[in-house]
Design a protein around this motif. Sequence first.
Motif, PDB file in Angstrom:
ATOM      1  N   TYR A   1       0.845  -1.197   0.000  1.00 26.42           N
ATOM      2  CA  TYR A   1       0.000   0.000   0.000  1.00 26.42           C
ATOM      3  C   TYR A   1       0.884   1.251   0.000  1.00 26.42           C
ATOM      4  O   TYR A   1       2.056   1.201   0.398  1.00 26.42           O
ATOM      5  CB  TYR A   1      -0.840   0.051   1.277  1.00 26.42           C
ATOM      6  CG  TYR A   1      -2.024  -0.885   1.298  1.00 26.42           C
ATOM      7  CD1 TYR A   1      -3.154  -0.618   0.547  1.00 26.42           C
ATOM      8  CD2 TYR A   1      -2.028  -2.005   2.109  1.00 26.42           C
ATOM      9  CE1 TYR A   1      -4.260  -1.459   0.588  1.00 26.42           C
ATOM     10  CE2 TYR A   1      -3.128  -2.860   2.157  1.00 26.42           C
ATOM     11  CZ  TYR A   1      -4.237  -2.577   1.395  1.00 26.42           C
ATOM     12  OH  TYR A   1      -5.330  -3.400   1.437  1.00 26.42           O
TER      13      TYR A   1
ATOM     14  N   ASN B   1      -7.324  -5.655  -0.754  1.00 28.12           N
ATOM     15  CA  ASN B   1      -7.289  -7.098  -0.528  1.00 28.12           C
ATOM     16  C   ASN B   1      -6.018  -7.392   0.261  1.00 28.12           C
ATOM     17  O   ASN B   1      -5.042  -7.937  -0.268  1.00 28.12           O
ATOM     18  CB  ASN B   1      -7.298  -7.819  -1.877  1.00 28.12           C
ATOM     19  CG  ASN B   1      -7.545  -9.302  -1.737  1.00 28.12           C
ATOM     20  OD1 ASN B   1      -7.615  -9.819  -0.610  1.00 28.12           O
ATOM     21  ND2 ASN B   1      -7.662  -9.994  -2.849  1.00 28.12           N
TER      22      ASN B   1
ATOM     23  N   HIS C   1      -2.872 -11.523   4.280  1.00 27.49           N
ATOM     24  CA  HIS C   1      -2.528 -12.002   5.640  1.00 27.49           C
ATOM     25  C   HIS C   1      -1.930 -13.395   5.574  1.00 27.49           C
ATOM     26  O   HIS C   1      -1.970 -14.138   6.544  1.00 27.49           O
ATOM     27  CB  HIS C   1      -3.776 -12.079   6.523  1.00 27.49           C
ATOM     28  CG  HIS C   1      -4.551 -10.813   6.592  1.00 27.49           C
ATOM     29  ND1 HIS C   1      -4.021  -9.656   7.086  1.00 27.49           N
ATOM     30  CD2 HIS C   1      -5.814 -10.510   6.231  1.00 27.49           C
ATOM     31  CE1 HIS C   1      -4.938  -8.701   7.028  1.00 27.49           C
ATOM     32  NE2 HIS C   1      -6.028  -9.200   6.500  1.00 27.49           N
TER      33      HIS C   1
ATOM     34  N   LEU D   1     -18.823 -14.193   1.355  1.00 32.61           N
ATOM     35  CA  LEU D   1     -19.005 -14.002   2.802  1.00 32.61           C
ATOM     36  C   LEU D   1     -19.757 -12.700   3.117  1.00 32.61           C
ATOM     37  O   LEU D   1     -19.965 -12.366   4.266  1.00 32.61           O
ATOM     38  CB  LEU D   1     -17.648 -13.986   3.509  1.00 32.61           C
ATOM     39  CG  LEU D   1     -16.937 -15.348   3.607  1.00 32.61           C
ATOM     40  CD1 LEU D   1     -15.531 -15.175   4.151  1.00 32.61           C
ATOM     41  CD2 LEU D   1     -17.719 -16.327   4.479  1.00 32.61           C
TER      42      LEU D   1
ATOM     43  N   LEU E   1     -24.179  -0.944   7.903  1.00 28.45           N
ATOM     44  CA  LEU E   1     -24.910  -2.182   7.593  1.00 28.45           C
ATOM     45  C   LEU E   1     -26.359  -2.120   8.084  1.00 28.45           C
ATOM     46  O   LEU E   1     -26.641  -1.638   9.180  1.00 28.45           O
ATOM     47  CB  LEU E   1     -24.201  -3.377   8.227  1.00 28.45           C
ATOM     48  CG  LEU E   1     -22.875  -3.722   7.525  1.00 28.45           C
ATOM     49  CD1 LEU E   1     -22.161  -4.840   8.262  1.00 28.45           C
ATOM     50  CD2 LEU E   1     -23.111  -4.111   6.069  1.00 28.45           C
TER      51      LEU E   1
ATOM     52  N   LEU F   1     -19.268  -7.781  13.932  1.00 32.19           N
ATOM     53  CA  LEU F   1     -18.048  -7.437  13.199  1.00 32.19           C
ATOM     54  C   LEU F   1     -17.017  -6.739  14.084  1.00 32.19           C
ATOM     55  O   LEU F   1     -16.031  -6.191  13.588  1.00 32.19           O
ATOM     56  CB  LEU F   1     -18.389  -6.563  11.989  1.00 32.19           C
ATOM     57  CG  LEU F   1     -19.160  -7.283  10.878  1.00 32.19           C
ATOM     58  CD1 LEU F   1     -19.368  -6.385   9.678  1.00 32.19           C
ATOM     59  CD2 LEU F   1     -18.441  -8.560  10.445  1.00 32.19           C
TER      60      LEU F   1
ATOM     61  N   VAL G   1     -13.534  -7.837  13.637  1.00 39.58           N
ATOM     62  CA  VAL G   1     -12.931  -7.341  12.387  1.00 39.58           C
ATOM     63  C   VAL G   1     -12.394  -5.930  12.615  1.00 39.58           C
ATOM     64  O   VAL G   1     -11.275  -5.596  12.192  1.00 39.58           O
ATOM     65  CB  VAL G   1     -13.963  -7.338  11.244  1.00 39.58           C
ATOM     66  CG1 VAL G   1     -13.366  -6.748   9.977  1.00 39.58           C
ATOM     67  CG2 VAL G   1     -14.494  -8.727  10.979  1.00 39.58           C
TER      68      VAL G   1
ATOM     69  N   GLN H   1      -4.113  -3.643  13.069  1.00 39.93           N
ATOM     70  CA  GLN H   1      -3.362  -3.626  11.812  1.00 39.93           C
ATOM     71  C   GLN H   1      -2.805  -2.225  11.539  1.00 39.93           C
ATOM     72  O   GLN H   1      -1.654  -2.063  11.154  1.00 39.93           O
ATOM     73  CB  GLN H   1      -4.301  -4.050  10.697  1.00 39.93           C
ATOM     74  CG  GLN H   1      -3.695  -4.118   9.325  1.00 39.93           C
ATOM     75  CD  GLN H   1      -4.723  -4.683   8.332  1.00 39.93           C
ATOM     76  OE1 GLN H   1      -5.279  -5.750   8.528  1.00 39.93           O
ATOM     77  NE2 GLN H   1      -4.987  -3.940   7.293  1.00 39.93           N
TER      78      GLN H   1
HETATM   79  C1  HEM Z   1     -22.017  -8.047   6.535  1.00 40.97           C
HETATM   80  C2  HEM Z   1     -21.164  -7.322   5.817  1.00 40.97           C
HETATM   81  C3  HEM Z   1     -19.676  -7.321   6.034  1.00 40.97           C
HETATM   82  C4  HEM Z   1     -18.900  -8.324   6.515  1.00 40.97           C
HETATM   83  C5  HEM Z   1     -19.299  -9.725   6.945  1.00 40.97           C
HETATM   84  C6  HEM Z   1     -17.530  -7.800   6.514  1.00 40.97           C
HETATM   85  C7  HEM Z   1     -16.434  -8.513   6.949  1.00 40.97           C
HETATM   86  C8  HEM Z   1     -15.137  -8.080   6.895  1.00 40.97           C
HETATM   87  C9  HEM Z   1     -13.994  -8.879   7.235  1.00 40.97           C
HETATM   88  C10 HEM Z   1     -14.066 -10.319   7.737  1.00 40.97           C
HETATM   89  C11 HEM Z   1     -12.886  -8.117   7.027  1.00 40.97           C
HETATM   90  C12 HEM Z   1     -11.438  -8.514   7.263  1.00 40.97           C
HETATM   91  C13 HEM Z   1     -10.862  -8.936   5.952  1.00 40.97           C
HETATM   92  C14 HEM Z   1      -9.391  -9.074   5.958  1.00 40.97           C
HETATM   93  O1  HEM Z   1      -8.676  -8.136   6.368  1.00 40.97           O
HETATM   94  O2  HEM Z   1      -8.938 -10.121   5.520  1.00 40.97           O
HETATM   95  C15 HEM Z   1     -13.331  -6.844   6.538  1.00 40.97           C
HETATM   96  C16 HEM Z   1     -12.473  -5.827   6.172  1.00 40.97           C
HETATM   97  C17 HEM Z   1     -12.887  -4.679   5.559  1.00 40.97           C
HETATM   98  N1  HEM Z   1     -14.195  -4.233   5.408  1.00 40.97           N
HETATM   99 FE1  HEM Z   1     -15.862  -5.300   5.878  1.00 40.97          FE
HETATM  100  N2  HEM Z   1     -17.525  -6.514   6.057  1.00 40.97           N
HETATM  101  C18 HEM Z   1     -18.816  -6.182   5.740  1.00 40.97           C
HETATM  102  C19 HEM Z   1     -19.243  -4.966   5.226  1.00 40.97           C
HETATM  103  C20 HEM Z   1     -18.414  -3.948   4.834  1.00 40.97           C
HETATM  104  C21 HEM Z   1     -18.859  -2.720   4.212  1.00 40.97           C
HETATM  105  C22 HEM Z   1     -20.332  -2.353   3.916  1.00 40.97           C
HETATM  106  C23 HEM Z   1     -17.731  -1.985   3.930  1.00 40.97           C
HETATM  107  C24 HEM Z   1     -17.624  -0.649   3.230  1.00 40.97           C
HETATM  108  C25 HEM Z   1     -18.423  -0.284   2.240  1.00 40.97           C
HETATM  109  C26 HEM Z   1     -16.575  -2.738   4.421  1.00 40.97           C
HETATM  110  C27 HEM Z   1     -15.260  -2.316   4.339  1.00 40.97           C
HETATM  111  C28 HEM Z   1     -14.161  -3.067   4.734  1.00 40.97           C
HETATM  112  C29 HEM Z   1     -12.764  -2.702   4.447  1.00 40.97           C
HETATM  113  C30 HEM Z   1     -12.269  -1.454   3.713  1.00 40.97           C
HETATM  114  C31 HEM Z   1     -11.973  -3.731   4.951  1.00 40.97           C
HETATM  115  C32 HEM Z   1     -10.449  -3.870   4.838  1.00 40.97           C
HETATM  116  C33 HEM Z   1     -10.166  -4.822   3.646  1.00 40.97           C
HETATM  117  C34 HEM Z   1      -8.722  -5.186   3.434  1.00 40.97           C
HETATM  118  O3  HEM Z   1      -7.838  -4.603   4.070  1.00 40.97           O
HETATM  119  O4  HEM Z   1      -8.482  -6.067   2.580  1.00 40.97           O
HETATM  120  N3  HEM Z   1     -17.033  -3.909   4.957  1.00 40.97           N
HETATM  121  N4  HEM Z   1     -14.703  -6.825   6.484  1.00 40.97           N
END
Ligand code: HEM
Length: 637
Positions: free
Chosen positions: A127, A188, A191, A246, A369, A456, A459, A466
Amino acid sequence: MVSLASKSTPDPKKPVPQMSTAELEQIKQVIQQWLGKSIADMSLQQIIQEVYDEAMNTEESQRAITGAMLLLTTLAPVVPQEMVRPLNDRVVGVLYESMPRPPQNMARRDWRSLDGSDPLGKSNMPYARSVPVDESRTHEYPDSREVFRKLMLRVRDKDGKEHAPPNPDGLSALTFAYGTLVIHSVFNSDHSEPDGKNIGVNKSSSFFDLSLLYGNNEAEVALIRHEALGRGIIQPDTFSDNRVLLLPPAASVILVLFNRNHNYIANKLLEENERGQWSNPPPLDKQARARQDEEIFQTARLINCLHFVNIVITDYVGGIMGVTKNQGGWPGNAEPLDEIEMNGRRVSRGDGNLISIEFNTLYRWHSTLSKPDVEWAEGVLSKVLERKDWDKLQPPDYQRAEKIARPDPDPRKRTFGGLERGEDGTFSDNELANLLYDAIEAPAGFFRAQGSPLVLGFVDVMGINQMRNWNVCTLNEFRRWLGLDPFKDFEDWNAYKPVADAARELYGDIEKLELYPGLHAEGHADDGYGLPYPPLRVHTMRNGLLFDAIALIRGDRFFTTARTPENLTQWGWNDIQRVYPSKAFGGHIHNLLRRLLPTYFPENSSYTWFPMSVPAFMEKVLTQDPTWDFTRPVETS
Ligand code: HEM
């Protein structure tokens, strides 16, 4: 009630908004403050002219943006059409010029590559770091779980259920389903090495290249393509990135629509065969067939990505900025991809992009959400992990959940939302449409302190940790970098006392407030305009979002300088044009719905034209035309 539109030339396609006298007075006060002089004796037209001249000519960039946005978002319906484009150009130009492009610094140590190739923006690269920080400073961070619990965790009502007020701008869960596609396109985080060696590597590219559909590399894209046919098409109803499975199912449905759109475009390209270089049926010679497949596939991909970004800059950003209900304004007629002249010179474009750790922090919009989406996440996790004690979950539980839920390695066999594939590999139109209707009807959440669901929480805690590992800047450092004044104290950041007090207890000094909770628990009071319905409502988030969105899309060569009829074909060029003004206030997503699920998205339905807003909300906005239908559509033949 005062009808502003009666004082200007009405646009017949734009329904007339109603604004109360009190709201109008409030807007006038803000304008007076911004102009620094009395407007008591001026007509509305004179006021607009004054703000316009000042916004176009002021040297100060934040001031220019504020002035232009005041007109574009609050007085949009009465701002003369000929002013709209210059104002939008001014905003885009200032935003794009204010940010170093592409970003100059990697988030970790950086060396000159031996072959001189530029890694900026490629997948599998570290990044960027937008805001340089002092490496030598020492940190004493509060416990990250406590930070989440006190500042970000969704509060509960008396009945013990999470308090989930509807989005005040009427946004539907589909907005943030689209949002998950937007953010997962460019984030993405890798990890894969548990010792954290490759933390900071982003497996996706920094562009809206629909990598969730097509994949991030040759191996992934090969699983999606149908190369043997020589028609440039992809496997039916299939997409590459399994992370989407997911997420709530509406996100997968939208990707399926982009899959179908790709195949629609590829078929059209072959049918039109504008340059006569392809044959139908495709050539039998293996090499010629492969070349034809590649040419059609890549051209269709370019066109499809432009549909994706068109929706981002119209329905999506407009919705998030809260202007859909105001019937126009940003992004009405905004052309952030086009040539822009500012102060006698051209604002550059297509310079590349590299997404940064600060924006990875900014986009973690879990507070948006909807209730059904939270229940859906709870259902998936409890099924996989066989437990419901969300407050006790740890990062390894997430890794375990990912492993257990591991989807079929063949993307053609994957399903979502309880759907089954038919014999030809496609999903039922009816079931896809119903999943979309569900998301259109569910009110989204919104950006707010104490708004993130408990399920969440782990997370968000992982995210806070992080960002500490990556030594990301603080909230005030980020604001200074954006050109905003730093917050003076915790109340300045969030006027809601319980949140301000909790943050003070955790951090002691506002200068120490971390970026992650700082962004996601910021208050609404200081929206920068002081208006009753401020766009986006959260000041730092709004400004950061605009900077990033413009850098990302205007920095993309294929959306700007290389967006030509030569690369897209004349048919493709026509296909990606946006229509404004239109029934959708310049929105674009209806094109996909009408094209790909026509019998489920009828002509007069708010589900078709405003799927990112809940129908019950649009019913209050679209009052002037009795033919609008706000009920769940029934399939038409
Ligand atoms: C039920 C809905 C959602 C679930 C289950 C979810 C779940 C997760 C999980 C498990 C991660 C960790 C992923 C990782 O770092 O490997 C994550 C990261 C993240 N989430 Fe969510 N999320 C949801 C909705 C959203 C929404 C609506 C947004 C924004 C529009 C969002 C933005 C992000 C971002 C920016 C990350 C960091 C991704 C990365 O560093 O690769 N998420 N989320």
